[in-house]
Design an enzyme around this catalytic site. Structure first.
Site, short mmCIF file in Angstrom:
data_model
loop_
_atom_site.label_atom_id
_atom_site.label_comp_id
_atom_site.label_asym_id
_atom_site.label_seq_id
_atom_site.Cartn_x
_atom_site.Cartn_y
_atom_site.Cartn_z
N GLY A 1 0.81 -1.21 0.00
CA GLY A 1 0.00 0.00 0.00
C GLY A 1 0.84 1.26 0.00
O GLY A 1 0.71 2.12 -0.87
N ASP A 2 1.72 1.43 1.00
CA ASP A 2 2.57 2.61 1.06
C ASP A 2 4.03 2.20 1.22
O ASP A 2 4.83 2.89 1.84
CB ASP A 2 2.15 3.53 2.22
N GLU A 3 4.38 1.05 0.64
CA GLU A 3 5.74 0.53 0.73
C GLU A 3 6.37 0.48 -0.66
O GLU A 3 5.72 0.09 -1.64
CB GLU A 3 5.73 -0.88 1.33
#
Length: 324
Positions: free
Chosen positions: A235-237
């Protein structure tokens, strides 16, 4: 025979006098000889008769009337013809009708001929139609193959691309790591995780979150080289691979630049979106062997160390077996 009729029925004919001079020729031969005027020229100064052998004058040619002849141009030996000779009425000379034989396709290409340059009953016309049809089919197949190859390439690229950011996805990262390890070239690896990203989604909505992810992708791409790979793996990696870069200080400097830029607010619809980034790093030279899972795990542990150190910082994973 009327000349117009002769030209239509036998566009590659030659009327030869007893002395072997060209009295008349068909329009296709005139097209083949655009500069040289054939009328009045000696037949044996223009053509060689290869088979049957020994035909070097008109007497020998008259003796072989009715037989199949194989000829070539004297100044273009590669230009071959087939022919047959027949006596003219009132013993006025010889009528020689020529064709290109199996060399018709080369002749069409070399002399710019069309079906209008052949008698309507000439099988060469049928051959030209077949060749034209084959060429059209082959071109269509070529275009189809190009479209299929393009679609295949696009599908493969789509399968390796994160649709939101345009970066590579986890599958693309796996390929890059396999290539880097197989190439035995040292490389650096970063695991980048956004801080406070959930707060942006919760307070401003998923559209704002998507905007932030696209901005992060842009910043990471701008802070890396053209040969580096930036992939969104969650997701936010994000994971970044740096081929040929195995210097810890240089890798740390790049990470600090990334963090500085990611700390700046990203405006969405007039509202600031604030995130930061924590980064875990490792080098392929710290692993023997340098396996993808082992390197990703090391970078992941370094990332959690950065989170515990207060976030918005970068930590290099220690070399296995070496005390930090």
């Amino acid at each position: 025979m009327d000349r117009a009729v002769l030209n239509r029925l036998m566009p590659m004919h030659l009327c030869l006098s007893h002395a072997g001079l060209v009295l008349n020729c068909g329009p296709t031969l005139r097209k083949i000889f655009p500069v040289t005027r054939l009328s009045g020229r000696g037949f044996f100064t223009l053509f060689d008769i290869r088979r049957p052998g020994g035909i070097t004058d008109m007497a020998a040619l008259q003796d072989r009337a009715g037989e199949r002849l194989y000829l070539s141009l004297r100044d273009q030996p590669q230009a071959g013809f087939r022919g047959i000779a027949a006596p003219l009425a009132d013993d006025a000379g010889l009528l020689l009708n020529l064709s290109f034989g199996i060399g018709v396709l080369d002749a069409v290409r070399n002399y710019g001929l069309t079906d209008a340059d052949f008698a309507a009953t000439d099988l060469a016309v049928e051959l030209l139609y077949l060749v034209e049809a084959k060429s059209a089919v082959m071109e269509e197949l070529r275009q189809l193959n190009l479209r299929l190859q393009g679609a295949k390439t696009a599908a493969e690229q789509q399968a390796l691309t994160d649709t939101l950011t345009g970066l590579g996805n986890r599958r693309a990262l796996d390929r890059v790591l396999e290539r880097a390890i197989a190439g035995a070239v040292p490389f650096g690896l970063m695991h980048v995780d956004l801080d406070f990203f959930k707060a942006v989604n919760d307070s401003l909505g998923h559209a704002a979150g998507d905007h932030v992810l696209r901005e992060v992708a842009r910043i990471l791409s701008e802070e890396t080289r053209s040969g580096d790979t930036v992939a969104r793996v969650g997701g936010d990696e994000f994971v970044v691979v740096f081929p040929g870069l195995a210097d810890a200080s240089r890798l740390g400097a790049i990470a600090r630049r990334m963090i500085t830029r990611l700390n700046l607010p990203m405006v969405f619809e007039g509202k600031p979106c604030r995130v930061s980034a924590s980064i875990g790093m490792t080098l392929s030279t710290h692993h023997d062997p340098a396996l993808p899972d082992r390197m990703l795990a090391a970078a992941d542990h370094a990332l959690y160390a950065a989170k515990h150190a207060g976030r918005s910082c970068a930590v290099l994973a220690p070399q296995p077996g070496v005390q930090p």
